[in-house]
Design a protein around this motif. Structure first.
Motif, PDB file in Angstrom:
ATOM      1  N   ASP A 146     -59.962 -82.228  65.520  1.00 43.81           N
ATOM      2  CA  ASP A 146     -61.161 -81.829  64.794  1.00 43.81           C
ATOM      3  C   ASP A 146     -62.396 -82.536  65.321  1.00 43.81           C
ATOM      4  OD1 ASP A 146     -59.978 -79.967  63.240  1.00 43.81           O
ATOM      5  OD2 ASP A 146     -59.509 -81.358  61.612  1.00 43.81           O
ATOM      6  N   VAL A 147     -62.211 -83.805  65.649  1.00 37.48           N
ATOM      7  CA  VAL A 147     -63.322 -84.573  66.171  1.00 37.48           C
ATOM      8  C   VAL A 147     -63.460 -84.219  67.653  1.00 37.48           C
ATOM      9  CG1 VAL A 147     -64.296 -86.880  66.245  1.00 37.48           C
ATOM     10  CG2 VAL A 147     -62.364 -86.405  64.746  1.00 37.48           C
ATOM     11  N   SER A 148     -64.606 -83.682  67.996  1.00 34.54           N
ATOM     12  CA  SER A 148     -64.789 -83.297  69.388  1.00 34.54           C
ATOM     13  C   SER A 148     -65.104 -84.534  70.223  1.00 34.54           C
ATOM     14  CB  SER A 148     -65.920 -82.280  69.478  1.00 34.54           C
ATOM     15  OG  SER A 148     -66.383 -82.215  70.786  1.00 34.54           O
ATOM     16  N   ARG A 149     -64.323 -84.738  71.277  1.00 36.32           N
ATOM     17  CA  ARG A 149     -64.540 -85.893  72.149  1.00 36.32           C
ATOM     18  C   ARG A 149     -64.989 -85.379  73.499  1.00 36.32           C
ATOM     19  NH1 ARG A 149     -58.898 -88.310  72.155  1.00 36.32           N
ATOM     20  NH2 ARG A 149     -58.260 -87.701  70.072  1.00 36.32           N
ATOM     21  N   SER A 150     -65.985 -85.988  74.075  1.00 34.12           N
ATOM     22  CA  SER A 150     -66.461 -85.490  75.357  1.00 34.12           C
ATOM     23  C   SER A 150     -65.383 -85.734  76.402  1.00 34.12           C
ATOM     24  CB  SER A 150     -67.755 -86.194  75.749  1.00 34.12           C
ATOM     25  OG  SER A 150     -67.524 -87.567  75.887  1.00 34.12           O
ATOM     26  N   GLY A 151     -65.282 -84.815  77.331  1.00 34.28           N
ATOM     27  CA  GLY A 151     -64.297 -84.962  78.384  1.00 34.28           C
ATOM     28  C   GLY A 151     -62.976 -84.279  78.069  1.00 34.28           C
ATOM     29  N   ARG A 152     -62.755 -83.935  76.831  1.00 35.02           N
ATOM     30  CA  ARG A 152     -61.538 -83.196  76.502  1.00 35.02           C
ATOM     31  C   ARG A 152     -61.719 -81.745  76.848  1.00 35.02           C
ATOM     32  NH1 ARG A 152     -57.169 -84.416  73.055  1.00 35.02           N
ATOM     33  NH2 ARG A 152     -56.990 -82.220  72.667  1.00 35.02           N
ATOM     34  N   SER A 153     -60.624 -81.096  77.291  1.00 39.07           N
ATOM     35  CA  SER A 153     -60.766 -79.676  77.539  1.00 39.07           C
ATOM     36  C   SER A 153     -60.263 -78.909  76.327  1.00 39.07           C
ATOM     37  CB  SER A 153     -60.022 -79.255  78.795  1.00 39.07           C
ATOM     38  OG  SER A 153     -59.033 -80.171  79.127  1.00 39.07           O
ATOM     39  N   GLY A 154     -60.693 -77.677  76.239  1.00 38.74           N
ATOM     40  CA  GLY A 154     -60.256 -76.821  75.157  1.00 38.74           C
ATOM     41  C   GLY A 154     -61.426 -76.266  74.387  1.00 38.74           C
ATOM     42  N   ALA A 155     -61.284 -74.988  74.001  1.00 39.78           N
ATOM     43  CA  ALA A 155     -62.298 -74.334  73.189  1.00 39.78           C
ATOM     44  C   ALA A 155     -62.136 -74.774  71.743  1.00 39.78           C
ATOM     45  CB  ALA A 155     -62.136 -72.824  73.285  1.00 39.78           C
ATOM     46  N   ARG A 156     -63.218 -74.729  70.974  1.00 39.14           N
ATOM     47  CA  ARG A 156     -63.116 -74.922  69.531  1.00 39.14           C
ATOM     48  C   ARG A 156     -62.401 -73.695  68.957  1.00 39.14           C
ATOM     49  NH1 ARG A 156     -66.731 -78.115  67.128  1.00 39.14           N
ATOM     50  NH2 ARG A 156     -67.634 -79.696  68.474  1.00 39.14           N
ATOM     51  N   PRO A 157     -61.634 -73.892  67.878  1.00 39.33           N
ATOM     52  CA  PRO A 157     -60.958 -72.740  67.267  1.00 39.33           C
ATOM     53  C   PRO A 157     -61.912 -71.567  66.988  1.00 39.33           C
ATOM     54  CG  PRO A 157     -60.082 -74.755  66.330  1.00 39.33           C
ATOM     55  CD  PRO A 157     -61.210 -75.166  67.247  1.00 39.33           C
ATOM     56  N   ALA A 158     -63.143 -71.876  66.563  1.00 37.96           N
ATOM     57  CA  ALA A 158     -64.092 -70.802  66.233  1.00 37.96           C
ATOM     58  C   ALA A 158     -64.528 -70.004  67.460  1.00 37.96           C
ATOM     59  CB  ALA A 158     -65.321 -71.397  65.532  1.00 37.96           C
ATOM     60  N   GLU A 159     -64.314 -70.559  68.649  1.00 34.70           N
ATOM     61  CA  GLU A 159     -64.737 -69.870  69.879  1.00 34.70           C
ATOM     62  C   GLU A 159     -63.664 -68.936  70.429  1.00 34.70           C
ATOM     63  OE1 GLU A 159     -67.534 -73.350  71.885  1.00 34.70           O
ATOM     64  OE2 GLU A 159     -65.358 -73.503  72.096  1.00 34.70           O
ATOM     65  N   VAL A 160     -62.447 -69.036  69.877  1.00 36.90           N
ATOM     66  CA  VAL A 160     -61.308 -68.371  70.500  1.00 36.90           C
ATOM     67  C   VAL A 160     -61.464 -66.851  70.544  1.00 36.90           C
ATOM     68  CG1 VAL A 160     -58.836 -67.897  70.222  1.00 36.90           C
ATOM     69  CG2 VAL A 160     -59.677 -70.246  70.083  1.00 36.90           C
ATOM     70  N   SER A 161     -61.899 -66.239  69.433  1.00 38.42           N
ATOM     71  CA  SER A 161     -61.934 -64.769  69.428  1.00 38.42           C
ATOM     72  C   SER A 161     -62.964 -64.240  70.423  1.00 38.42           C
ATOM     73  CB  SER A 161     -62.177 -64.237  68.021  1.00 38.42           C
ATOM     74  OG  SER A 161     -63.453 -64.638  67.574  1.00 38.42           O
ATOM     75  N   GLY A 162     -64.092 -64.938  70.571  1.00 35.68           N
ATOM     76  CA  GLY A 162     -65.101 -64.502  71.538  1.00 35.68           C
ATOM     77  C   GLY A 162     -64.600 -64.614  72.969  1.00 35.68           C
ATOM     78  N   ILE A 163     -63.889 -65.691  73.264  1.00 35.72           N
ATOM     79  CA  ILE A 163     -63.348 -65.859  74.619  1.00 35.72           C
ATOM     80  C   ILE A 163     -62.269 -64.806  74.882  1.00 35.72           C
ATOM     81  CG2 ILE A 163     -62.129 -67.443  76.172  1.00 35.72           C
ATOM     82  CD1 ILE A 163     -63.519 -69.777  74.705  1.00 35.72           C
ATOM     83  N   ALA A 164     -61.447 -64.520  73.865  1.00 36.43           N
ATOM     84  CA  ALA A 164     -60.404 -63.497  74.024  1.00 36.43           C
ATOM     85  C   ALA A 164     -61.035 -62.142  74.351  1.00 36.43           C
ATOM     86  CB  ALA A 164     -59.559 -63.394  72.755  1.00 36.43           C
ATOM     87  N   ARG A 165     -62.099 -61.819  73.629  1.00 34.15           N
ATOM     88  CA  ARG A 165     -62.767 -60.532  73.866  1.00 34.15           C
ATOM     89  C   ARG A 165     -63.334 -60.484  75.287  1.00 34.15           C
ATOM     90  NH1 ARG A 165     -66.873 -60.679  70.116  1.00 34.15           N
ATOM     91  NH2 ARG A 165     -65.288 -61.067  68.540  1.00 34.15           N
ATOM     92  N   ALA A 166     -63.902 -61.599  75.735  1.00 36.80           N
ATOM     93  CA  ALA A 166     -64.471 -61.638  77.093  1.00 36.80           C
ATOM     94  C   ALA A 166     -63.376 -61.458  78.146  1.00 36.80           C
ATOM     95  CB  ALA A 166     -65.212 -62.966  77.307  1.00 36.80           C
ATOM     96  N   ILE A 167     -62.249 -62.121  77.957  1.00 38.99           N
ATOM     97  CA  ILE A 167     -61.150 -61.976  78.922  1.00 38.99           C
ATOM     98  C   ILE A 167     -60.673 -60.528  78.955  1.00 38.99           C
ATOM     99  CG2 ILE A 167     -58.736 -62.593  79.406  1.00 38.99           C
ATOM    100  CD1 ILE A 167     -59.370 -65.373  78.088  1.00 38.99           C
ATOM    101  N   ALA A 168     -60.460 -59.956  77.762  1.00 38.67           N
ATOM    102  CA  ALA A 168     -59.902 -58.604  77.680  1.00 38.67           C
ATOM    103  C   ALA A 168     -60.826 -57.572  78.325  1.00 38.67           C
ATOM    104  CB  ALA A 168     -59.626 -58.239  76.224  1.00 38.67           C
ATOM    105  N   SER A 169     -62.132 -57.859  78.357  1.00 38.59           N
ATOM    106  CA  SER A 169     -63.049 -56.866  78.917  1.00 38.59           C
ATOM    107  C   SER A 169     -63.457 -57.200  80.350  1.00 38.59           C
ATOM    108  CB  SER A 169     -64.283 -56.744  78.014  1.00 38.59           C
ATOM    109  OG  SER A 169     -64.964 -57.985  77.983  1.00 38.59           O
TER     110      SER A 169
END
Ligand SMILES: *Cc1c(COP(=O)(O)O)cnc(C)c1O
Length: 246
Positions: A146-169
């Motif tokens: 939950d605590v965002s740490r700089s240098g960690r990889s990974g999208a925030r959960p709230a970003e997932v659907s937008g990234i999925a849509r971008a990949i699919a298109s």
């Protein structure tokens, strides 16, 4: 057989076979404990810091899914296995943090990229895959801390659907699922449950996104109990890592 393998390779094969037997027993027990079919879970060997000869031995033992996390290391290993192929074709999974400028190299060997975590990377991978004439299966890596740490990889959960849509298109890319590394110092089970919920949300719009990449040497049981379809196992299969090469 014209000759025996050199004895150090023979010894290594015995080690890897023994490690694999232990990992397979753990996977079978974890699947049985929750009523899952063993065939619903794929084992990916995370081979960073280990030589291409180990990958060939693992392929001989039936482990054909290979995960690498640095392009500088993976590209020469993939090239080596193209020159001297294993008996069965290997599927390469790119599982590490990926810089956009490595996209062109990665799409040359990787069928799967588990670490897609931002729109800029979607765009770069799409351009690279289209140029190479390949199709890359993309998993969205989610940061479950939950605590965002700089240098960690990974999208925030709230970003997932937008990234999925971008990949699919994006031509050249397919949306294949989600991936996470469990938080280091906490019970992994809640993180894996959260990942499974995100996977369900993605699948509602993108039914083809069936992969859940979760579970490593120390937490594969909890991952299997929470729906993982792809385990990424390094140390339990290969032993303690050496220092990275290159
Ligand atoms: C190295 C690595 C693994 C495997 O970790 P082990 O603890 O050695 O099993 C899994 N996922 C990623 C992204 C890795 O870099």
């Amino acid at each position: 057989m014209s000759a025996d393998p050199p004895s150090d390779l023979g010894q290594r094969r015995i080690e890897l076979a023994a490690n694999l037997a232990v990992v397979e027993a753990r996977i079978a027990a974890a699947c049985a404990a929750v009523g899952r079919d063993r065939d619903d879970v794929r084992l990916i060997a995370a081979t960073k810091t280990f030589p291409a000869s180990d990958i060939r031995l693992l392929a001989d033992l039936g482990v054909l899914d290979i995960g690498e996390n640095r392009d500088q290391e993976a590209a020469p290993k993939a090239a080596e296995l193209r020159t001297t192929p294993a008996a069965q074709p290997i599927r390469w999974h790119f599982i590490g943090a990926l810089q956009t400028n490595k996209s062109a190299s990665v799409v040359e060997y990787a069928t799967f990229v588990h670490s897609v975590d931002r729109l800029r990377l979607v765009k770069a991978l799409g351009v690279a895959a289209s140029r190479a004439g390949s199709v890359v299966s993309c998993l969205i890596q989610v940061d479950l801390d939950d605590v965002s740490r700089s240098g960690r990889s990974g999208a925030r959960p709230a970003e997932v659907s937008g990234i999925a849509r971008a990949i699919a298109s994006t031509p050249g890319l397919q949306i294949a699922g989600v991936m996470a590394v469990a938080p280091l110092d906490a019970d992994p089970a809640p993180a894996f449950r959260h990942l499974a919920e995100l996977a369900t949300q993605v699948r509602e719009r993108h039914p083809e996104a069936t992969m859940i990449s979760a579970g490593m040497s120390n937490d594969l049981e909890q991952a299997i109990a929470n729906g993982s379809t792809h385990l990424r196992v390094g140390a339990a299969l290969l032993g303690n890592r050496r220092h990275p090469v290159g």
